[in-house]
Design a protein around this motif. Structure first.
Motif, PDB file in Angstrom:
ATOM      1  N   ILE A   1       1.039  -1.291   0.156  1.00 47.96           N
ATOM      2  CA  ILE A   1       0.082   0.201   0.255  1.00 47.96           C
ATOM      3  C   ILE A   1       0.546   1.320  -0.309  1.00 47.96           C
TER       4      ILE A   1
ATOM      5  N   GLU B   1      -1.200   3.394  -9.436  1.00 43.09           N
ATOM      6  CA  GLU B   1      -2.603   3.006  -9.038  1.00 43.09           C
ATOM      7  C   GLU B   1      -2.848   1.217  -8.859  1.00 43.09           C
TER       8      GLU B   1
ATOM      9  N   THR C   1      -3.316  -2.633  -6.895  1.00 41.54           N
ATOM     10  CA  THR C   1      -5.194  -3.425  -6.255  1.00 41.54           C
ATOM     11  C   THR C   1      -3.071  -4.540  -5.904  1.00 41.54           C
TER      12      THR C   1
ATOM     13  N   GLU D   1      -7.870   6.501   4.824  1.00 46.15           N
ATOM     14  CA  GLU D   1      -8.843   7.197   4.703  1.00 46.15           C
ATOM     15  C   GLU D   1      -8.928   8.789   5.432  1.00 46.15           C
TER      16      GLU D   1
ATOM     17  N   TYR E   1      -9.354   4.569  -1.644  1.00 44.22           N
ATOM     18  CA  TYR E   1      -9.540   3.019  -1.922  1.00 44.22           C
ATOM     19  C   TYR E   1     -10.748   2.085  -2.266  1.00 44.22           C
TER      20      TYR E   1
ATOM     21  N   ILE F   1      -7.328  -4.824  -1.988  1.00 40.95           N
ATOM     22  CA  ILE F   1      -7.159  -3.843  -1.844  1.00 40.95           C
ATOM     23  C   ILE F   1      -6.781  -2.671  -3.790  1.00 40.95           C
ATOM     24  N   THR F   2      -7.934  -1.899  -3.810  1.00 41.18           N
ATOM     25  CA  THR F   2      -7.046  -1.046  -5.280  1.00 41.18           C
ATOM     26  C   THR F   2      -6.963   0.225  -4.738  1.00 41.18           C
ATOM     27  N   VAL F   3      -5.587   0.880  -4.472  1.00 37.02           N
ATOM     28  CA  VAL F   3      -4.864   2.320  -4.071  1.00 37.02           C
ATOM     29  C   VAL F   3      -5.076   2.455  -5.358  1.00 37.02           C
ATOM     30  N   TYR F   4      -5.877   4.399  -5.260  1.00 37.90           N
ATOM     31  CA  TYR F   4      -5.626   5.175  -5.863  1.00 37.90           C
ATOM     32  C   TYR F   4      -5.001   6.503  -5.907  1.00 37.90           C
TER      33      TYR F   4
END
Length: 499
Positions: free
Chosen positions: A307, A316, A318, A335, A341, A359-362
């Motif tokens: 992460i 981006e 995952t 958050e 995410y 978990i997909t982080v943007y």
């Protein structure tokens, strides 16, 4: 194509001679291929690709270093691998079993290697499957502690978890002082206090623990831990497993590696109530001789590392197979700092018990945390995840206070982030102020003698402009398997090289 082949070989830390031998060609011919001086057909390219991925090829010997070219943009997805801390605990717990223990998907890291060296030296038969996906352990009827590989034992703190199993097997024994990361004083007093209930008395002299076991009375044993530590909880669990009565452990750690040990002991016939809570009620057995197969759960610390890699490179990404139960506080703080995410639906780990998500982080514009960031025993923010927030805070707008109240020295190691362009200030050995955002710059560094701060430098170097050299990355290999190549598959440019 030649440059790609050369880079792939270097990223694996392989010598030209090793690859040439597998290809059955002369090293000079491989050198010509890497220079682009020889034409290649598709069959030869496929052969070279297979050779570079050959699991039998070990990196060349000598001190390992990493060369990181940045800034990097990562993309795609990556699976979280099994837990380092669960792996070493299960290896120690396997001493309880006189049958056959098979561990699936165990992390192939230096910490595991050191424990395996110790186990082999005292007589345990250790066998990897051909594809290295399974590890079989069979202990002898009598362990030969006199033959212990002391050098390997001193390089890991995990050997302290031999106390719980061994107190049932020998009236007297010795263990070398535990090592591991240099994080300041890490007391073993809670271990010794708790194990006294099982008759274990320990004196520390001349770099050794001298242990003697006395007779104890039967009945229910009520043990309140003076520290809610992971390893002390595991040690008491292992001691209780071979006590044919009931042990009640209060102030127990419910953390991920402790739960894995509980699942393992249950497969051996031990009854445990309260898994995941701070009170464990253990009903042990007189003898354990079972053929069992277990899979440790995924590592939440590795998930947090990945992460952080996405955050610092503004990518981006995952992160699949993330144990969400042990990341919820970290994600809540992120958050609050502005991280975007998404979580997939939950699914079960191979052990059937741990809850996983993808978990997909943007890419996100982060701001400093509203309150200080500090660890707490589970279900609080994991102490091993705290250093990653120094890297993340360096990406965020504003000032963040990080309070590492557990270790005396680790916050000091995080000051090395300043060499890569961060603005961190040490208030005292436990408190660090980080001002962001940061324009990361390349540098040549020596890894600090602490696993997580060393990985933080690697992650920050992914975002640094230019070429960063990290020297002596053994400490990173203690906790991460093939991290450089795994990052490269996401788009990083990390080359492994040796003296």
């Amino acid at each position: 194509m030649g440059r790609l082949i050369r880079d792939a070989r270097m990223q694996r830390g392989l010598s030209p001679e090793q690859v040439a031998e597998v290809l059955d060609i002369a090293p000079a011919d491989l050198a010509q291929i890497e220079r682009g001086a020889l034409d290649l057909d598709l069959d030869r390219v496929a052969q070279i690709a297979d050779a570079l991925q050959n699991p039998a090829l070990a990196p060349t010997s000598g001190t390992m270093h990493m060369r990181v070219k940045g800034p990097t943009k990562l993309s795609g997805s990556i699976d979280v691998r099994s837990s380092k801390n669960a792996a070493v605990a299960l290896l120690c717990a396997s001493l309880l079993n006189k049958g056959r223990t098979v561990l699936e998907g165990i992390a192939r890291i230096e910490e595991v290697n050191r424990i395996l060296e110790v186990l082999r030296s005292i007589g345990v038969k250790v066998t990897w499957s051909d594809d290295r996906s399974e590890l079989e352990l069979v202990r002898p009827e009598v362990l030969d502690l006199a033959a212990m590989d002391v050098d390997a034992a001193r390089r890991t703190r995990s050997v302290i978890m031999f106390l719980g199993p061994l107190l049932h097997m020998l009236p007297e024994f010795e263990l070398p002082y535990a090592g591991g990361c240099n994080l300041g004083t890490r007391t073993v007093t809670p271990h010794l206090q708790a194990l006294q209930y099982f008759g274990l008395d320990v004196k520390a002299t001349d770099g050794w623990y001298h242990a003697a076991v006395r007779e104890t009375t039967s009945g229910v044993r009520h043990i309140t831990l003076t520290e809610r530590g992971d390893t002390v909880t595991e040690n008491v669990l292992m001691a209780a497993a071979l006590y044919p009565g009931t042990t009640v452990i209060r102030n127990a750690s419910p953390n991920y590696m402790v739960q894995d040990v509980c699942f393992f002991l249950e497969s051996l016939g031990v009854t445990i109530d309260g898994i995941g809570s701070t009170t464990l009620r253990v009903t042990g057995v007189e003898r354990i001789e079972a053929d069992v197969r277990v899979a440790p759960s995924e590592d939440p610390i590795e998930a947090m590392s990945l992460i952080t890699a996405a955050v610092v490179t503004k990518s981006e990404l995952t992160i699949r197979r993330s144990p969400i139960e042990f990341l919820e506080i970290e994600l809540a703080i992120l958050e609050d700092m502005g991280l975007r995410y998404e979580l997939s639906e939950e699914y079960a780990a191979a052990n059937g018990r741990t809850r996983l998500v993808d978990i997909t982080v943007y890419p996100s514009n982060l701001h400093a945390a509203q309150d200080k960031i500090h660890p707490m025993p589970f279900p609080g923010l994991n102490i091993d995840n705290l250093p990653f927030f120094a890297v993340i805070a360096a990406e965020a707008e504003g000032r963040t206070l990080i309070h590492d109240w557990v270790y005396e020295n680790r916050a000091i190691h995080l000051l090395d982030l300043n060499k890569l362009g961060a603005n961190t200030q040490l208030l005292d050995p436990h408190r660090l102020v980080v001002d962001g955002p940061t324009r990361w710059r390349s540098q040549e560094l020596v890894c600090p003698p602490a696993l997580r701060p060393a990985v933080c430098l690697l992650l920050a170097s992914l975002a640094a402009r230019g070429v960063t050299v990290l020297r002596d990355v053994y400490v990173i290999n203690r906790g991460y398997e093939d991290l450089a190549n795994r990052l490269n598959k996401l788009g990083a440019d990390v080359q492994v090289f040796f003296d």
